[in-house]
Design a protein around this motif. Structure first.
Motif, PDB file in Angstrom:
ATOM      1  N   VAL A 107       5.843  -7.799 -26.781  1.00  0.00           N
ATOM      2  CA  VAL A 107       6.148  -8.877 -27.709  1.00  0.00           C
ATOM      3  C   VAL A 107       5.098  -8.899 -28.810  1.00  0.00           C
ATOM      4  O   VAL A 107       3.896  -8.886 -28.532  1.00  0.00           O
ATOM      5  CB  VAL A 107       6.193 -10.235 -26.985  1.00  0.00           C
ATOM      6  CG1 VAL A 107       6.406 -11.368 -27.985  1.00  0.00           C
ATOM      7  CG2 VAL A 107       7.315 -10.244 -25.949  1.00  0.00           C
ATOM      8  N   ILE A 108       5.552  -8.910 -30.063  1.00  0.00           N
ATOM      9  CA  ILE A 108       4.651  -8.963 -31.216  1.00  0.00           C
ATOM     10  C   ILE A 108       4.617 -10.404 -31.716  1.00  0.00           C
ATOM     11  O   ILE A 108       5.585 -10.904 -32.287  1.00  0.00           O
ATOM     12  CB  ILE A 108       5.138  -8.034 -32.350  1.00  0.00           C
ATOM     13  CG1 ILE A 108       5.412  -6.620 -31.821  1.00  0.00           C
ATOM     14  CG2 ILE A 108       4.134  -8.011 -33.494  1.00  0.00           C
ATOM     15  CD1 ILE A 108       4.198  -5.912 -31.265  1.00  0.00           C
ATOM     16  N   GLY A 109       3.505 -11.078 -31.467  1.00  0.00           N
ATOM     17  CA  GLY A 109       3.385 -12.472 -31.855  1.00  0.00           C
ATOM     18  C   GLY A 109       3.451 -13.383 -30.651  1.00  0.00           C
ATOM     19  O   GLY A 109       4.546 -13.726 -30.191  1.00  0.00           O
ATOM     20  N   THR A 110       2.291 -13.754 -30.139  1.00  0.00           N
ATOM     21  CA  THR A 110       2.234 -14.594 -28.939  1.00  0.00           C
ATOM     22  C   THR A 110       1.338 -15.810 -29.176  1.00  0.00           C
ATOM     23  O   THR A 110       0.620 -16.250 -28.279  1.00  0.00           O
ATOM     24  CB  THR A 110       1.722 -13.784 -27.730  1.00  0.00           C
ATOM     25  OG1 THR A 110       0.442 -13.215 -28.067  1.00  0.00           O
ATOM     26  CG2 THR A 110       2.689 -12.671 -27.364  1.00  0.00           C
ATOM     27  N   ALA A 111       1.355 -16.335 -30.388  1.00  0.00           N
ATOM     28  CA  ALA A 111       0.553 -17.512 -30.708  1.00  0.00           C
ATOM     29  C   ALA A 111       0.951 -18.684 -29.807  1.00  0.00           C
ATOM     30  O   ALA A 111       2.100 -18.776 -29.369  1.00  0.00           O
ATOM     31  CB  ALA A 111       0.734 -17.891 -32.176  1.00  0.00           C
ATOM     32  N   PRO A 112       0.025 -19.584 -29.525  1.00  0.00           N
ATOM     33  CA  PRO A 112       0.348 -20.722 -28.641  1.00  0.00           C
ATOM     34  C   PRO A 112       1.472 -21.592 -29.166  1.00  0.00           C
ATOM     35  O   PRO A 112       2.255 -22.131 -28.379  1.00  0.00           O
ATOM     36  CB  PRO A 112      -0.972 -21.505 -28.591  1.00  0.00           C
ATOM     37  CG  PRO A 112      -2.034 -20.521 -28.948  1.00  0.00           C
ATOM     38  CD  PRO A 112      -1.401 -19.572 -29.908  1.00  0.00           C
ATOM     39  N   LYS A 113       1.557 -21.760 -30.487  1.00  0.00           N
ATOM     40  CA  LYS A 113       2.616 -22.573 -31.067  1.00  0.00           C
ATOM     41  C   LYS A 113       3.591 -21.669 -31.813  1.00  0.00           C
ATOM     42  O   LYS A 113       3.232 -21.052 -32.820  1.00  0.00           O
ATOM     43  CB  LYS A 113       2.027 -23.629 -32.008  1.00  0.00           C
ATOM     44  CG  LYS A 113       1.207 -24.689 -31.287  1.00  0.00           C
ATOM     45  CD  LYS A 113       0.741 -25.769 -32.247  1.00  0.00           C
ATOM     46  CE  LYS A 113      -0.038 -26.852 -31.496  1.00  0.00           C
ATOM     47  NZ  LYS A 113      -0.517 -27.924 -32.417  1.00  0.00           N
ATOM     48  N   LYS A 114       4.814 -21.583 -31.290  1.00  0.00           N
ATOM     49  CA  LYS A 114       5.830 -20.721 -31.878  1.00  0.00           C
ATOM     50  C   LYS A 114       7.156 -21.459 -31.998  1.00  0.00           C
ATOM     51  O   LYS A 114       7.459 -22.354 -31.218  1.00  0.00           O
ATOM     52  CB  LYS A 114       6.041 -19.462 -31.025  1.00  0.00           C
ATOM     53  CG  LYS A 114       4.948 -18.429 -31.115  1.00  0.00           C
ATOM     54  CD  LYS A 114       5.345 -17.149 -30.379  1.00  0.00           C
ATOM     55  CE  LYS A 114       6.600 -16.507 -30.950  1.00  0.00           C
ATOM     56  NZ  LYS A 114       6.919 -15.212 -30.351  1.00  0.00           N
ATOM     57  N   ALA A 115       7.940 -21.062 -32.990  1.00  0.00           N
ATOM     58  CA  ALA A 115       9.337 -21.478 -33.092  1.00  0.00           C
ATOM     59  C   ALA A 115      10.184 -20.414 -32.395  1.00  0.00           C
ATOM     60  O   ALA A 115       9.662 -19.466 -31.804  1.00  0.00           O
ATOM     61  CB  ALA A 115       9.728 -21.646 -34.551  1.00  0.00           C
ATOM     62  N   GLY A 116      11.503 -20.541 -32.481  1.00  0.00           N
ATOM     63  CA  GLY A 116      12.399 -19.685 -31.720  1.00  0.00           C
ATOM     64  C   GLY A 116      12.576 -18.287 -32.262  1.00  0.00           C
ATOM     65  O   GLY A 116      13.705 -17.861 -32.559  1.00  0.00           O
ATOM     66  N   VAL A 117      11.489 -17.548 -32.400  1.00  0.00           N
ATOM     67  CA  VAL A 117      11.511 -16.170 -32.899  1.00  0.00           C
ATOM     68  C   VAL A 117      10.723 -15.293 -31.932  1.00  0.00           C
ATOM     69  O   VAL A 117       9.581 -15.615 -31.585  1.00  0.00           O
ATOM     70  CB  VAL A 117      10.874 -16.071 -34.308  1.00  0.00           C
ATOM     71  CG1 VAL A 117      10.755 -14.607 -34.741  1.00  0.00           C
ATOM     72  CG2 VAL A 117      11.679 -16.870 -35.320  1.00  0.00           C
ATOM     73  N   MET A 118      11.342 -14.198 -31.479  1.00  0.00           N
ATOM     74  CA  MET A 118      10.646 -13.243 -30.628  1.00  0.00           C
ATOM     75  C   MET A 118      10.850 -11.834 -31.181  1.00  0.00           C
ATOM     76  O   MET A 118      11.942 -11.273 -31.116  1.00  0.00           O
ATOM     77  CB  MET A 118      11.146 -13.298 -29.185  1.00  0.00           C
ATOM     78  CG  MET A 118      10.333 -12.407 -28.241  1.00  0.00           C
ATOM     79  SD  MET A 118      10.969 -12.369 -26.546  1.00  0.00           S
ATOM     80  CE  MET A 118      12.487 -11.424 -26.775  1.00  0.00           C
ATOM     81  N   SER A 119       9.784 -11.284 -31.745  1.00  0.00           N
ATOM     82  CA  SER A 119       9.796  -9.906 -32.211  1.00  0.00           C
ATOM     83  C   SER A 119       9.194  -9.022 -31.130  1.00  0.00           C
ATOM     84  O   SER A 119       8.255  -9.432 -30.434  1.00  0.00           O
ATOM     85  CB  SER A 119       8.996  -9.772 -33.511  1.00  0.00           C
ATOM     86  OG  SER A 119       9.646 -10.435 -34.573  1.00  0.00           O
ATOM     87  N   PHE A 120       9.717  -7.801 -31.017  1.00  0.00           N
ATOM     88  CA  PHE A 120       9.242  -6.969 -29.909  1.00  0.00           C
ATOM     89  C   PHE A 120       9.462  -5.486 -30.199  1.00  0.00           C
ATOM     90  O   PHE A 120      10.242  -5.105 -31.075  1.00  0.00           O
ATOM     91  CB  PHE A 120       9.948  -7.355 -28.607  1.00  0.00           C
ATOM     92  CG  PHE A 120      11.453  -7.207 -28.636  1.00  0.00           C
ATOM     93  CD1 PHE A 120      12.068  -6.036 -28.222  1.00  0.00           C
ATOM     94  CD2 PHE A 120      12.254  -8.247 -29.083  1.00  0.00           C
ATOM     95  CE1 PHE A 120      13.449  -5.898 -28.251  1.00  0.00           C
ATOM     96  CE2 PHE A 120      13.638  -8.125 -29.112  1.00  0.00           C
ATOM     97  CZ  PHE A 120      14.235  -6.957 -28.699  1.00  0.00           C
ATOM     98  N   MET A 121       8.736  -4.674 -29.428  1.00  0.00           N
ATOM     99  CA  MET A 121       8.943  -3.231 -29.364  1.00  0.00           C
ATOM    100  C   MET A 121       9.427  -2.899 -27.956  1.00  0.00           C
ATOM    101  O   MET A 121       9.019  -3.547 -26.984  1.00  0.00           O
ATOM    102  CB  MET A 121       7.649  -2.476 -29.660  1.00  0.00           C
ATOM    103  CG  MET A 121       7.059  -2.745 -31.024  1.00  0.00           C
ATOM    104  SD  MET A 121       8.057  -2.065 -32.360  1.00  0.00           S
ATOM    105  CE  MET A 121       7.843  -0.300 -32.086  1.00  0.00           C
ATOM    106  N   LEU A 122      10.295  -1.919 -27.845  1.00  0.00           N
ATOM    107  CA  LEU A 122      10.803  -1.484 -26.543  1.00  0.00           C
ATOM    108  C   LEU A 122      10.307  -0.066 -26.300  1.00  0.00           C
ATOM    109  O   LEU A 122      10.920   0.910 -26.753  1.00  0.00           O
ATOM    110  CB  LEU A 122      12.332  -1.550 -26.518  1.00  0.00           C
ATOM    111  CG  LEU A 122      13.007  -1.471 -25.142  1.00  0.00           C
ATOM    112  CD1 LEU A 122      12.573  -2.652 -24.273  1.00  0.00           C
ATOM    113  CD2 LEU A 122      14.524  -1.477 -25.293  1.00  0.00           C
ATOM    114  N   GLY A 123       9.175   0.033 -25.629  1.00  0.00           N
ATOM    115  CA  GLY A 123       8.562   1.337 -25.410  1.00  0.00           C
ATOM    116  C   GLY A 123       8.267   2.019 -26.727  1.00  0.00           C
ATOM    117  O   GLY A 123       7.762   1.413 -27.672  1.00  0.00           O
ATOM    118  N   ASN A 124       8.615   3.291 -26.804  1.00  0.00           N
ATOM    119  CA  ASN A 124       8.429   4.055 -28.041  1.00  0.00           C
ATOM    120  C   ASN A 124       9.723   4.158 -28.846  1.00  0.00           C
ATOM    121  O   ASN A 124       9.784   4.920 -29.819  1.00  0.00           O
ATOM    122  CB  ASN A 124       7.919   5.462 -27.717  1.00  0.00           C
ATOM    123  CG  ASN A 124       6.526   5.446 -27.112  1.00  0.00           C
ATOM    124  OD1 ASN A 124       5.672   4.679 -27.554  1.00  0.00           O
ATOM    125  ND2 ASN A 124       6.301   6.270 -26.090  1.00  0.00           N
ATOM    126  N   ALA A 125      10.726   3.409 -28.455  1.00  0.00           N
ATOM    127  CA  ALA A 125      12.015   3.485 -29.143  1.00  0.00           C
ATOM    128  C   ALA A 125      11.913   2.883 -30.537  1.00  0.00           C
ATOM    129  O   ALA A 125      11.200   1.900 -30.763  1.00  0.00           O
ATOM    130  CB  ALA A 125      13.077   2.743 -28.344  1.00  0.00           C
TER     131      ALA A 125
END
Length: 405
Positions: free
Chosen positions: A323-341
């Motif tokens: 998961v890219i972005g794990t700040a304590p205060k977040k809105a409904g957005v989750m950016s992520f990487m899936l392995g090396n894909a």
């Protein structure tokens, strides 16, 4: 404090669609939200019964169109707690709103004066200030963020001084979901007499925007992030600032007097609104604001946080998911990487399963470079999403992980 999500979903016709025979799971709300029937009806009704230009015609339809158009301005002003309706300027969206301010700043900024932004900016809240500084000889400074995507408030504060003319930052990061402490940041900027612009593109739909409480000078947002049509947005500006702000578009409506040699500008809001506006869009935005205002804000926010919490919790069970972005205060957005894909490959596989997400650099290339990645896959949640849809997202991700291994 619960939200009747089933009843809410029934108001959105597009959510009944299937993609490749699978129910649509729409998780691209940070890009644009879907539209409830009441907004669609408002637009259709305008074109069906009232279509005419505003402020110009000496006939019934024009008068009625003008009333509906200006009522929407009143509704938006009330929604964000503006001091007056003249502080709401219609634009095509957040990008145009920020450009309106930046074009004016380019004329006001002096060589040696400074503009401060953050590392998490969308291009619309970065390139605009770059250009303003290039035109004027000003200097752009960038406040850093921590690895978890949270703004380094101390470093931000250290950049502020008596040369700081304007500070701009997002209410919510479109790429990370980070919710910034905008009241605190505004107060720090005001302590050095700087103007403050808040990029509210991602913040407006999460509720509770009160420009008086924030204390900023400008708040920019787009209708299409708030269940309204595309192509319409607003710039809220403090009246004392807007009254003297340089115009950036000239033409009809914004004029007080014209000769062949010169022209003078009208009063707010007209002086900053040139030409025939997006009348149907404005009316649609007004309908969306009224619809959203009837919801229980606390229940809306609690529901979105529950969706985000489930998404973050399930991420730990997927091999290689970061998961890219794990700040304590977040809105409904989750950016992520899936392995090396590559994110585009992830998005393609999810789409074939009816799950709609965003992939790419999220119009935040410098931020992606900071994290050393080409872009992300991004799931973003809204009030009509369900916990079951979060589960479907992860069913699709497990399949993608297996296919891309």
């Amino acid at each position: 404090m619960t939200l009747d999500v089933k009843a809410l979903r029934a108001q959105f016709p597009i959510l009944q669609r299937e993609i490749d025979g699978k129910p649509l799971v729409y998780l691209d709300n940070a890009a644009t939200t879907q539209k409830p029937q009441v907004v669609l009806d408002a637009i259709i009704d305008f074109y069906t019964t009232t279509n005419a230009n505003v402020h110009r015609g000496a006939h019934f339809l024009s008068d009625e169109a003008t009333r509906r158009y200006e009522k929407a301005r009143d509704d938006v002003a009330a929604f964000i707690n503006a001091n007056g309706r003249e502080e709401v300027i219609w634009t095509a969206g957040t990008t145009e709103s920020i450009n309106l301010v930046a074009r004016g700043l380019g004329q006001l900024l002096k060589a040696g004066e400074e503009v401060v932004v953050t590392e998490m900016e969308h291009h619309a809240n970065l390139v605009t200030w770059q250009q303003a500084c290039k035109v004027s000889g000003g200097t752009l400074k960038v406040a850093p963020i921590f690895e978890n995507g949270e703004l380094d408030v101390d470093a931000f504060s250290a950049l502020l001084n008596d040369k700081t003319r304007l500070v701009a930052f997002p209410h919510v990061s479109n790429a990370l979901g980070t919710v910034n402490p905008i009241k605190e940041l505004t107060a720090k900027a005001k302590a050095v007499n700087a103007l403050v612009l808040v990029d509210g593109a991602q913040g407006i739909a999460h509720g509770g925007v009160d420009v008086q409480a924030i204390g900023c000078d400008f708040y920019a947002f787009s209708g299409h992030k708030l269940f309204a049509p595309t192509g319409i947005g607003a710039l809220w500006g403090r009246k004392s600032v807007l009254e003297n702000w340089p115009v950036w578009l000239t033409g009809g409506e914004m004029i007080a007097d014209v000769t062949y040699q010169d022209a003078t500008w009208g009063q707010l809001p007209n002086r900053l609104e040139a030409g025939t506006p997006n009348i149907a869009g404005v009316i649609g935005l007004g309908a969306a604001v009224n619809w959203f205002s009837e919801l229980d804000l606390a229940a809306v926010q609690a529901h979105e946080q529950a969706l985000l919490a489930s998404a973050h919790e399930q991420a730990s069970a997927i091999d290689g998911m970061r998961v890219i972005g794990t700040a304590p205060k977040k809105a409904g957005v989750m950016s992520f990487m899936l392995g090396n894909a590559h994110p585009a490959d992830v998005g393609f596989i999810l789409d074939r399963q009816g799950v709609a997400i965003r992939t790419g650099d999220n119009c935040a290339q410098p931020l992606m470079k900071k994290f050393g990645i080409p872009g992300t896959a991004r799931a973003s949640f809204s009030i009509y999403n369900t916990l079951e849809e979060v589960d479907k997202l992860y069913d699709a991700l497990r399949k993608a992980n297996m296919m891309l291994a």
